[in-house]
Design a protein around this motif. Structure first.
Motif, short mmCIF file in Angstrom:
data_model
loop_
_atom_site.label_atom_id
_atom_site.label_comp_id
_atom_site.label_asym_id
_atom_site.label_seq_id
_atom_site.Cartn_x
_atom_site.Cartn_y
_atom_site.Cartn_z
N ASN A 477 26.71 70.53 -59.76
CA ASN A 477 26.30 71.61 -60.67
C ASN A 477 25.01 71.28 -61.41
O ASN A 477 24.89 71.47 -62.62
CB ASN A 477 27.43 71.91 -61.67
CG ASN A 477 27.17 73.17 -62.49
OD1 ASN A 477 26.54 74.12 -62.01
ND2 ASN A 477 27.67 73.19 -63.71
N ASP A 480 23.55 74.27 -63.17
CA ASP A 480 24.52 74.99 -64.01
C ASP A 480 24.83 76.37 -63.44
O ASP A 480 25.02 77.34 -64.18
CB ASP A 480 24.00 75.12 -65.45
CG ASP A 480 25.13 75.42 -66.43
OD1 ASP A 480 26.28 75.02 -66.16
OD2 ASP A 480 24.88 76.08 -67.46
N GLU A 481 24.90 76.46 -62.11
CA GLU A 481 25.25 77.73 -61.47
C GLU A 481 26.43 77.61 -60.52
O GLU A 481 26.86 78.60 -59.95
CB GLU A 481 24.04 78.27 -60.70
CG GLU A 481 22.88 78.68 -61.58
CD GLU A 481 21.74 79.28 -60.78
OE1 GLU A 481 21.34 80.43 -61.08
OE2 GLU A 481 21.25 78.62 -59.85
N THR A 512 30.11 83.79 -64.99
CA THR A 512 28.75 83.61 -64.49
C THR A 512 28.44 82.13 -64.29
O THR A 512 28.68 81.31 -65.18
CB THR A 512 27.74 84.21 -65.47
OG1 THR A 512 28.04 85.60 -65.66
CG2 THR A 512 26.33 84.07 -64.95
N GLY A 513 27.90 81.80 -63.12
CA GLY A 513 27.57 80.42 -62.83
C GLY A 513 28.77 79.53 -62.55
O GLY A 513 28.61 78.32 -62.40
N SER A 590 26.91 81.87 -55.59
CA SER A 590 27.51 81.79 -56.92
C SER A 590 27.35 83.12 -57.63
O SER A 590 26.36 83.84 -57.44
CB SER A 590 26.87 80.67 -57.74
OG SER A 590 25.53 80.96 -58.05
N GLN A 592 26.57 85.82 -60.33
CA GLN A 592 25.60 85.99 -61.42
C GLN A 592 26.00 87.10 -62.40
O GLN A 592 25.34 87.28 -63.42
CB GLN A 592 24.22 86.31 -60.83
CG GLN A 592 23.71 85.25 -59.87
CD GLN A 592 23.51 83.92 -60.55
OE1 GLN A 592 22.71 83.78 -61.46
NE2 GLN A 592 24.25 82.90 -60.09
#
Length: 593
Positions: A477, A480-481, A512-513, A590, A592
């Motif tokens: 990560n 951070d996503e 999110t992420g 991922s 969003q």
């Protein structure tokens, strides 16, 4: 001295060195060495009345060599110290070591959380190239540490470094369990290595061997002259339980002094060497006599005792079992469990290896791959270590993945495609991922302690190396996503055995992420406009396309983009989207929002 020093072996103090050794069948014990001109009678030890012998040699100091001189009946013989912290070589002399004298320079490294670990397994002696010299050592590994760090690993697991017979070995034949292989650099070499790894953000795990000792260059064998049934004496079982695939050298787990010996050894790696965890070799031969048959209850209780003590004293460390029998009770600290944190998972590696190596697409089972992804213990994702290559999987009649796929073109298109699929499953599935040295640049052939890595492959196939790097960064990560890849949540929601497509969802807390979807094509055919379900509406960002041209000149058949979820239910989800899947490729997305 008026008071006896605690401890075993050679115990340095300000005025000299104290010696304590367990030899219950000896009638006399002396210590000889550099400090007394190797006199056999200058420094007798005193019988403490419980099988232990003790004495002090004033003026002795760290760095001096020594041995014990024992009498049993009419026989006198020399033995190395079972607790020797250093030996000159496997058939040489013991050396007095003062572990407290080493300057750790403030080392206070903390092992990363288990759910964030990505492990690189390496063999010190062969982690070099033919041009580096005949044998690798701790210094030569340090010279290539940037390679491991740049890939994104945060832990290295060393194959055993206990002193073994000769200079070359896998390490699973420990002759002197308390010392470090002299050809690798000895105790200070390992300390330097671990200290530098910690400075660079790498945890170091040590592989320990307690299912047998030796079998050669083994001073523990009939240490004090006693033995029964032609067996090994006080440190070993002297009945049917002595037999292992590596000789009649299984330690006697029921004898208190031997249990303490192994316990002290495990603690030493964490206390004196600052190791961040232990990987126990083949625990099935500790808990049973015959690899799953004929239980040895005291072997199980020994592992539990050691592991519980380590958990209490070193709560941030990690304990890993190699058992390969999928016994869920090995992991966990509840009543009846052996208190390991994780175990190597046979339920993952074998189905994946079969899928990677299958010649025909029709022989690849998506159900088997789905089973491998979901083969976890007690609903805890990180109670297993997952991999497609380890030292065992690429030797002893087995070969590297690229060799299994195409022995005639080991770095060709098929090998590139299917080995990276295996890496992608490993790095996106629930579990602690591990890669074996050279896997990232498609090392071929098989592993051997006398075959250095072909480091030219690292330069020849930089795109494949970069693909492994990018997968590791997703797993950790870095942007951070993709937090979900370090979470407990997973759902294999799509398996199509006709088209050889599989997809799964990973998450930690959702959002999110966090939510991640992995889609994989295990066929050699392009799958255009292929619809898969999505766990949420909105935009799903493309994080990785393994078929991208940047990874190989032979890739780039299809294109991939971000997805916008459509209100079209699929695979049990309310949303879906169409994707283009290149042959033998993986897409990672991922959410969003």
């Amino acid at each position: 001295m008026t008071a006896q020093l605690a401890g075993m072996g050679a115990i340095p103090f300000d005025q000299g060195v104290a010696f304590r050794v367990w030899a219950p069948n000896a009638q006399a014990v002396t210590v000889k060495g550099d400090f007394n001109g190797w006199s056999e009678d200058a420094n007798p030890l005193t019988d403490e009345g419980n099988g232990y012998w003790y004495g002090v040699v004033d003026g002795a100091r760290a760095g001096q060599e020594y041995k014990y001189h024992l009498r049993n009946g009419d026989d006198w013989f020399d033995r190395n110290d079972p607790y020797a912290r250093r030996v000159t070589n496997s058939v040489g002399n013991s050396v007095v070591v003062d572990h407290s004298a080493y300057d750790w320079q403030g080392d206070s490294f903390a092992c990363p959380p288990h759910n964030e670990l990505v492990i690189y397994e390496l063999h010190v002696g062969s982690f070099n190239s033919p041009g580096d010299g005949a044998l690798g050592n701790f210094d030569s590994v340090l010279q290539r540490l940037d390679h491991i760090i740049d890939l994104g690993f945060n832990a290295v697991q060393l194959m055993p470094v206990m002193e073994f017979a000769g200079d070359r070995s896998w390490g699973y034949n420990p002759a002197h369990p308390f010392t470090v292989e002299s050809a690798y650099g000895g105790p200070d070499g390992l300390k330097d290595f671990i200290r530098e790894c910690h400075r660079r953000g790498l945890a170091v795990l040590v592989d320990v061997v307690y299912n047998h000792f030796g079998p050669s260059d083994l001073d523990l064998w009939r240490f004090d002259g006693w033995g029964e049934n032609d067996k090994g004496g006080i440190y070993f079982y002297n009945d049917w339980r002595s037999s292992t695939p590596w000789g009649d050298t299984r330690p006697d787990y029921g004898r208190g002094e031997v249990r303490q010996y192994i316990h002290d050894n495990a603690m030493m790696w964490l206390e004196d060497y600052h190791a961040d965890g232990l990987r126990y070799d083949m625990t099935v031969y500790i808990r049973t006599a015959k690899g799953g048959f004929d239980d040895i209850p005291e072997g199980w209780s020994l592992m539990t005792w050691i592991n519980q003590d380590i958990r209490a004293k070193f709560p941030g460390k990690i304990l890993i079992a190699e058992d390969m029998h999928s016994n869920p009770d090995l992991v966990g600290a509840e009543e009846g469990q052996a208190a390991f944190h994780s175990q190597w998972d046979a339920g993952f590696v074998h189905p994946l290896r079969a899928a990677m190596g299958a010649f025909q697409d029709s022989d690849r089972s998506m159900a088997d791959i789905a089973g491998a992804i979901g083969h976890i213990y007690d609903a805890e994702a990180f109670r297993r270590v997952i991999y497609t290559e380890s030292h065992d999987e690429v030797a002893n009649g087995k070969a590297r993945s690229v060799t299994d796929i195409n022995p005639h073109d080991q770095q060709g298109w098929h090998a590139q495609k299917r080995t990276t699929l295996g890496a992608a499953v490993t790095l996106t599935s629930p579990g602690i991922p591990m890669l074996f040295q050279g896997q990232e640049f498609m090392q071929g052939g098989f592993f051997s302690d006398d075959r250095p890595l072909d480091w030219t492959l690292n330069d020849t196939y930089p795109g494949i190396v970069a693909l492994h790097r990018d997968l590791i960064r997703l797993r950790r990560n870095w942007t951070d996503e993709t937090r979900g890849l370090s979470g407990q949540g997973f759902n294999v929601f799509h398996t199509n055995d006709d088209f050889k497509v599989i997809a799964w969802h990973r998450w930690k807390e959702h959002g999110t992420g966090d939510d991640v979807v992995v889609v994989m094509n295990w066929s050699g055919e392009m799958r255009g406009g292929y619809r898969i379900g999505l766990p949420a509406g909105g935009t799903w960002k493309l994080q990785l396309n393994s078929d991208a041209k940047l990874y190989s000149d032979s890739f780039g058949v299809g294109q991939a983009f971000d997805l916008v979820a459509e209100d079209d239910d699929q695979d049990g989800y309310a949303y879906s989207a169409a994707v283009d899947l290149a042959p033998y490729s993986v897409l990672v997305y991922s959410w969003q929002g």
